[in-house]
Design a protein around this motif. Structure first.
Motif, short mmCIF file in Angstrom:
data_model
loop_
_atom_site.label_atom_id
_atom_site.label_comp_id
_atom_site.label_asym_id
_atom_site.label_seq_id
_atom_site.Cartn_x
_atom_site.Cartn_y
_atom_site.Cartn_z
N LEU A 160 -8.26 -84.50 92.52
CA LEU A 160 -7.70 -85.68 92.34
C LEU A 160 -6.67 -85.89 93.49
N THR A 161 -6.69 -87.38 94.02
CA THR A 161 -5.63 -87.80 94.98
C THR A 161 -4.91 -89.29 94.64
N ILE A 162 -3.68 -89.14 94.48
CA ILE A 162 -2.99 -90.04 94.13
C ILE A 162 -2.05 -90.73 95.20
N SER A 163 -2.19 -92.12 95.50
CA SER A 163 -1.28 -92.61 96.62
C SER A 163 -0.59 -93.82 96.07
N GLY A 164 0.39 -94.10 96.69
CA GLY A 164 1.16 -95.57 96.37
C GLY A 164 2.63 -95.07 96.58
N GLU A 165 3.54 -96.07 96.25
CA GLU A 165 4.97 -96.17 96.41
C GLU A 165 5.41 -94.62 95.81
N GLU A 166 6.48 -94.15 96.55
CA GLU A 166 6.89 -92.78 96.37
C GLU A 166 7.10 -92.55 94.40
N ASP A 167 7.85 -93.52 93.81
CA ASP A 167 8.22 -93.45 92.65
C ASP A 167 6.81 -93.37 91.63
#
Length: 175
Positions: A19-26
């Motif tokens: 799994l890879t998750i990306s987005g804004e830090e929070d």
């Protein structure tokens, strides 16, 4: 604001999670913590979220990632690889040293990916490929005190001097 990435492939587990998750830090910290708790069985603690935040990496710019199709050029000097050749009988110590460097340089290093390989035909011979967005970023990474310490300690573990090759990527393909 730079988007962040949490990638389970960087932290091997018994289940070989990809799994890879990306987005804004929070957002990434929240989603990665939920994943770590529900899938990997971690306890929901502030320390877990702090560890996740510390291990986040910057997401590669979309323009750089787009140039990886069949036969596509890598871009206008946007990619750079350093190839490090070395010999050692102390592979476990080298791996521990690399882990220590990764922990010490989280949020500071400019390397985006590293692959350590063992030569199948020549025992105790290794090649590490370290990817960077550019030559300038590679040199900035090399100037980190933690990288200088890694290099010094690595030389102590090697049989002879490591050989460094500075390579501009002229073609990259995802096959």
């Amino acid at each position: 604001m730079t988007r962040k990435v949490a990638d389970c492939r960087n932290y091997p587990s018994e289940m070989n999670c990809t799994l890879t998750i990306s987005g804004e830090e929070d957002e990434v910290v929240r989603a990665a913590a939920e994943h770590a708790i529900s899938v990997h069985g971690h306890d929901d603690t502030p320390e877990l979220r702090d560890d996740i935040r510390r291990l986040l990496e910057d997401e590669a710019p979309a323009a750089a990632a787009a140039g990886t199709g069949a036969g596509a050029p890598a871009g206008d000097g946007m990619h750079f690889v350093q190839l490090i050749e070395f010999r050692t009988t102390k592979r476990d110590e080298v791996n521990q040293l690399i882990d220590e460097w990764e922990n010490a340089t989280g949020g500071k290093r400019t390397a985006s990916r590293a692959v350590l390989t063992a030569d199948h035909e020549q025992p105790n011979s290794y090649y590490e490929f370290v990817e960077f967005p550019s030559y300038d970023e590679a040199m900035r990474n090399s100037a980190l005190p933690e990288t200088e310490a890694l290099s010094r300690r690595m030389r102590e573990l090697c049989d002879g001097e490591p050989t460094f090759h500075n390579l501009d990527v002229v073609r990259a393909e995802k096959l």
